[in-house]
Motif scaffolding. Structure first.
Motif, PDB file in Angstrom:
ATOM      1  N   LEU A 194      34.860  36.627  46.117  1.00 32.43           N
ATOM      2  CA  LEU A 194      36.002  37.255  46.254  1.00 32.43           C
ATOM      3  C   LEU A 194      37.394  36.516  46.136  1.00 32.43           C
ATOM      4  N   PHE A 195      37.294  35.124  46.918  1.00 30.78           N
ATOM      5  CA  PHE A 195      38.214  34.283  46.912  1.00 30.78           C
ATOM      6  C   PHE A 195      38.464  33.719  45.741  1.00 30.78           C
ATOM      7  N   ALA A 196      37.279  33.273  44.964  1.00 29.19           N
ATOM      8  CA  ALA A 196      37.399  32.630  43.736  1.00 29.19           C
ATOM      9  C   ALA A 196      37.870  33.493  42.564  1.00 29.19           C
ATOM     10  N   ALA A 197      37.351  34.591  42.713  1.00 34.84           N
ATOM     11  CA  ALA A 197      37.881  35.858  41.708  1.00 34.84           C
ATOM     12  C   ALA A 197      39.404  35.947  41.885  1.00 34.84           C
ATOM     13  N   GLY A 198      39.963  36.152  43.109  1.00 36.32           N
ATOM     14  CA  GLY A 198      41.438  36.370  43.393  1.00 36.32           C
ATOM     15  C   GLY A 198      42.282  35.262  42.955  1.00 36.32           C
ATOM     16  N   ILE A 199      41.992  33.799  43.316  1.00 37.16           N
ATOM     17  CA  ILE A 199      42.733  32.809  43.026  1.00 37.16           C
ATOM     18  C   ILE A 199      42.294  32.787  41.394  1.00 37.16           C
ATOM     19  N   ALA A 200      41.309  32.799  40.752  1.00 41.31           N
ATOM     20  CA  ALA A 200      41.356  32.676  39.380  1.00 41.31           C
ATOM     21  C   ALA A 200      42.292  33.871  38.640  1.00 41.31           C
ATOM     22  N   THR A 201      42.195  34.995  39.045  1.00 42.42           N
ATOM     23  CA  THR A 201      42.992  35.971  38.520  1.00 42.42           C
ATOM     24  C   THR A 201      44.404  35.703  38.817  1.00 42.42           C
TER      25      THR A 201
ATOM     26  N   LEU B 286      28.593  30.303  41.642  1.00 40.59           N
ATOM     27  CA  LEU B 286      27.765  31.127  40.939  1.00 40.59           C
ATOM     28  C   LEU B 286      26.688  30.318  40.437  1.00 40.59           C
ATOM     29  N   MET B 287      26.615  28.959  40.638  1.00 40.33           N
ATOM     30  CA  MET B 287      25.581  27.850  40.254  1.00 40.33           C
ATOM     31  C   MET B 287      24.135  28.683  40.437  1.00 40.33           C
TER      32      MET B 287
ATOM     33  N   LEU C  71      25.452  41.665  40.486  1.00 40.99           N
ATOM     34  CA  LEU C  71      26.393  41.820  41.712  1.00 40.99           C
ATOM     35  C   LEU C  71      27.586  41.126  41.970  1.00 40.99           C
ATOM     36  N   SER C  72      27.324  39.754  41.550  1.00 41.46           N
ATOM     37  CA  SER C  72      28.559  38.766  41.712  1.00 41.46           C
ATOM     38  C   SER C  72      29.497  39.097  40.555  1.00 41.46           C
ATOM     39  N   CYS C  73      28.846  39.509  39.337  1.00 40.24           N
ATOM     40  CA  CYS C  73      30.024  39.688  38.156  1.00 40.24           C
ATOM     41  C   CYS C  73      30.616  40.983  38.639  1.00 40.24           C
ATOM     42  N   PHE C  74      30.025  41.967  39.006  1.00 43.47           N
ATOM     43  CA  PHE C  74      30.706  43.396  39.474  1.00 43.47           C
ATOM     44  C   PHE C  74      31.647  42.977  40.496  1.00 43.47           C
ATOM     45  N   VAL C  75      31.351  42.324  41.533  1.00 41.03           N
ATOM     46  CA  VAL C  75      32.413  41.887  42.557  1.00 41.03           C
ATOM     47  C   VAL C  75      33.744  41.405  42.055  1.00 41.03           C
ATOM     48  N   ALA C  76      33.472  40.251  41.278  1.00 40.99           N
ATOM     49  CA  ALA C  76      34.324  39.693  40.679  1.00 40.99           C
ATOM     50  C   ALA C  76      35.487  40.289  39.955  1.00 40.99           C
TER      51      ALA C  76
ATOM     52  N   LEU D 171      35.388  36.035  33.695  1.00 44.60           N
ATOM     53  CA  LEU D 171      35.152  37.008  34.424  1.00 44.60           C
ATOM     54  C   LEU D 171      36.324  37.665  34.849  1.00 44.60           C
ATOM     55  N   CYS D 172      37.446  36.966  35.421  1.00 43.11           N
ATOM     56  CA  CYS D 172      38.515  37.279  35.637  1.00 43.11           C
ATOM     57  C   CYS D 172      39.499  38.054  34.629  1.00 43.11           C
ATOM     58  N   VAL D 173      39.339  37.452  33.349  1.00 41.70           N
ATOM     59  CA  VAL D 173      39.907  37.943  32.093  1.00 41.70           C
ATOM     60  C   VAL D 173      39.267  39.139  31.763  1.00 41.70           C
ATOM     61  N   VAL D 174      38.036  39.441  32.044  1.00 41.19           N
ATOM     62  CA  VAL D 174      37.400  40.725  31.894  1.00 41.19           C
ATOM     63  C   VAL D 174      38.272  41.752  32.870  1.00 41.19           C
ATOM     64  N   GLY D 175      38.137  41.595  34.142  1.00 42.64           N
ATOM     65  CA  GLY D 175      38.950  42.250  35.034  1.00 42.64           C
ATOM     66  C   GLY D 175      40.289  42.432  34.653  1.00 42.64           C
ATOM     67  N   TYR D 176      40.914  41.196  34.111  1.00 40.26           N
ATOM     68  CA  TYR D 176      42.258  41.622  33.974  1.00 40.26           C
ATOM     69  C   TYR D 176      42.651  42.793  32.508  1.00 40.26           C
ATOM     70  N   GLY D 177      41.677  42.474  31.726  1.00 43.51           N
ATOM     71  CA  GLY D 177      41.762  43.435  30.369  1.00 43.51           C
ATOM     72  C   GLY D 177      41.428  44.916  31.080  1.00 43.51           C
TER      73      GLY D 177
END
Length: 587
Positions: free
Chosen positions: A40-47, A67-68, A95-100, A169-175
């Motif tokens: 969650l935090f990595a996705a938020g910071i990246a977005t 994600l390693m 699940l990781s991709c869905f959450v991010a 992944l965050c670019v996908v969420g942004y789009g």
């Protein structure tokens, strides 16, 4: 045997193979709260880093991305034919991709502005080079994770792999967020580009990890026996195995096909993504070729001018180029030159320049056009080179300095975008003895741009001008000006109506980028001729009192509402460069 020799040279013994296998299996635990917090935090910071166009913030997200485990587990499962590990790795990764992605969508939906930044665009057009980079990253990361740590943090290979996954992944969420809340076509394009980059990196890293694990012979019978013992005490593995045993085809899935079959599967996947990646690479090549051609055109245009037109016949300096740009449309190349000159160039001289440049470029002269912007100098001395005795340096006049400054501002802010529905009208440069530079951005909108968006626009203006201390303010002009009421079957203007039209005329005089749209309505019992009569009364008043041309700046149409009124609306002209006004401020 090659695999034993490879493992021995890397210092990966039997004990280390068992340790690596079990560590990868353990990293897939779905009930580890710290793992999901990191996602969650990595996705938020990246977005937010993508939105702010900040590479430093995006790198920070890469450093904490966890994600390693799922990626290496995919490669290990394919190398060992371990169906239980494959199912756990696939579930963990999905699940990781869905959450991010979901968290990125939520953040983007809540943001008041949704500008596509360069960091986002950089991840929407992957090509074959991205595939090659991911292949190298997966190989190096897999080798490093298998070797015994010797003074190097074991998180480094994880970072090398995760670095290529969380931002896409965050670019996908942004789009997806943009598609939901703003522009579906643009959002889908951004999401699909980010998704392709993510899938490319995932497949490539999984493939090279599989090859490394195969090369190290990490799935030998001793390791398998140790893993089977461990699974008997691991609840999640027992749960997955019990689910798989309920499937009729589990006996066939116990091994994920033969090794050649698994290799063929991932080869087919890689080949399938090469086609879209190759198209992107070809497009990138075309863009680079166009940029190289543009550089060549500008270089030749400058060279021809400097050799044949920059000096008088006696060698004295006549002009110098301050700016040059090119554009090509319908195979016709337009050269725009901005020059400081002590003597203006005639049309014959400009035609000669076009002919000489056409000869250098190998083009017909009729496919060339010249837009020459000449800034006159005060005297010939301004262009003379400094002699050896070093006379006083030439001083530009205030008018010349102001003209140059206005052109620089206009060039820097040419493509400035405002958050919809605001539309740019112009910029006003406010001169003051107290504040060195103050810029007022004038825009047309029915509502004010909110505070956060105004701050971002102001920062963008300062960055474009490279002037951090500039004072940037915003001024809104309402697009809906109100309505004029008429008596039944009447078109005469009342004093109250003329007050509103005076305000309209003042705005149109001050803002030449605006047009007036009049929507004239009539009641059901009125004659149709009353509509043009009312429109004519309004346009004649604006022409006579405020000199606003009805042919160029006023449009009217018949409305659909049943009422005796004319609705007045302002619209922005379609123009390439907004005007710049310089306003002195007295203090």
């Amino acid at each position: 045997m090659f695999r034993d020799w490879f493992a021995n040279n890397l210092g990966v013994g039997q004990a280390r193979k068992e340790q690596v296998y079990l560590e990868i299996c353990s990293s897939l635990s779905l009930d580890d709260a710290s793992y999901w917090i990191q996602v969650l935090f990595a996705a938020g910071i990246a977005t937010l880093g993508l939105v702010l166009n900040s590479p430093a913030v995006i790198i920070g997200a890469m450093l904490i991305s966890p994600l390693m485990g799922g990626i290496l587990a995919n490669g290990l499962a394919l190398a060992a034919g371990d169906v239980i590990l494959a199912m756990r790795a696939l579930l963990n990764l999905l699940l990781s991709c869905f959450v991010a992605i979901s968290f990125a969508v939520l953040l983007v939906t809540l943001l008041p502005f949704k500008e596509i930044t360069s960091e986002i665009l950089a991840r929407t057009r992957p090509n074959i080079l991205d595939l090659v980079i991911a292949l190298f990253s997966g190989a190096v990361g897999s080798v490093a994770i298998c070797k015994e740590p010797r003074g190097v943090a074991t998180s480094i290979p994880g970072v090398a792999i995760a670095v290529a996954l969380m931002p896409p992944l965050c670019v996908v969420g942004y789009g997806i967020g943009v598609a939901i809340s703003l522009n579906s076509a643009q959002g889908i394009q951004v999401a699909s580009g980010g998704g392709l980059l993510f899938f490319t990196n995932l497949v490539a890293i999984t493939f090279t990890a599989m090859l490394v694990f195969l090369g190290l012979h990490i799935d030998n019978h001793l390791v398998r026996a140790r893993v089977r013992e461990w699974r008997l005490t691991h609840p999640e593995s027992v749960w997955v195995q019990s689910l798989l045993e309920k499937l009729p085809a589990y006996s066939k899935l116990r091994k994920i096909g033969s090794l050649p079959g698994r290799l063929l599967l991932i080869f087919i996947t890689i080949i399938s993504i090469i086609f879209p990646l190759n198209r992107s690479l070809s497009q990138l090549g075309r863009e680079i070729a166009l940029q190289q051609q543009d550089n060549r055109n500008r270089s030749l245009a400058t060279d021809v001018w400097q050799k044949n037109f920059a000096t008088f016949p006696d060698g004295e300096a006549r002009s110098f180029i301050s700016n040059i740009s090119t554009s090509e449309k319908n195979e016709k190349l337009t050269i725009q030159l901005q020059v400081f000159t002590s003597q203006q160039y005639s049309s014959d001289e400009q035609n000669i320049y076009i002919q000489q440049l056409a000869a250098r470029l190998g083009r017909p002269p009729e496919l060339l056009a010249l837009k020459l912007v000449e800034i006159p100098t005060a005297a010939n001395e301004l262009l003379r080179p400094v002699p050896k005795e070093q006379p006083p340096e030439p001083v530009l006049t205030i008018a010349q300095l102001q003209s140059t400054f206005v052109q620089e501002v206009q060039s820097a802010l040419r493509d400035l975008k405002l958050p919809p529905p605001a539309e740019m009208i112009n910029y006003e440069l406010i001169t003051s003895p107290v504040i060195p530079l103050s810029i007022r951005v004038v825009y047309l909108s029915e509502r004010d741009i909110d505070g956060d968006a105004q701050t971002l626009v102001a920062d963008s203006v300062r960055n474009r001008l490279n002037y951090e201390s500039a004072v940037v303010s915003m001024q809104r002009i309402a697009s809906n000006l109100g309505a004029i009421s008429f008596e039944n079957e009447q078109s005469e203007l009342t004093p109250e109506n003329t007050k509103l039209l005076d305000r309209v005329g003042q705005i149109l005089q001050q803002q030449p980028s605006l047009n007036l749209e009049i929507i004239v309505n009539q009641e059901a019992d009125e004659l149709a001729e009353i509509v043009p009569a009312r429109a004519q009364a309004i346009t004649e008043y604006l022409e006579s009192q405020w000199q606003i041309s009805s042919d160029e700046r006023i449009d009217w149409q018949t409305g659909t509402e049943s009422q005796r009124s004319a609705i007045l609306k302002l619209t922005v002209k379609s123009r390439r460069n907004p005007p710049v006004q310089t306003i002195p401020e007295l203090r």
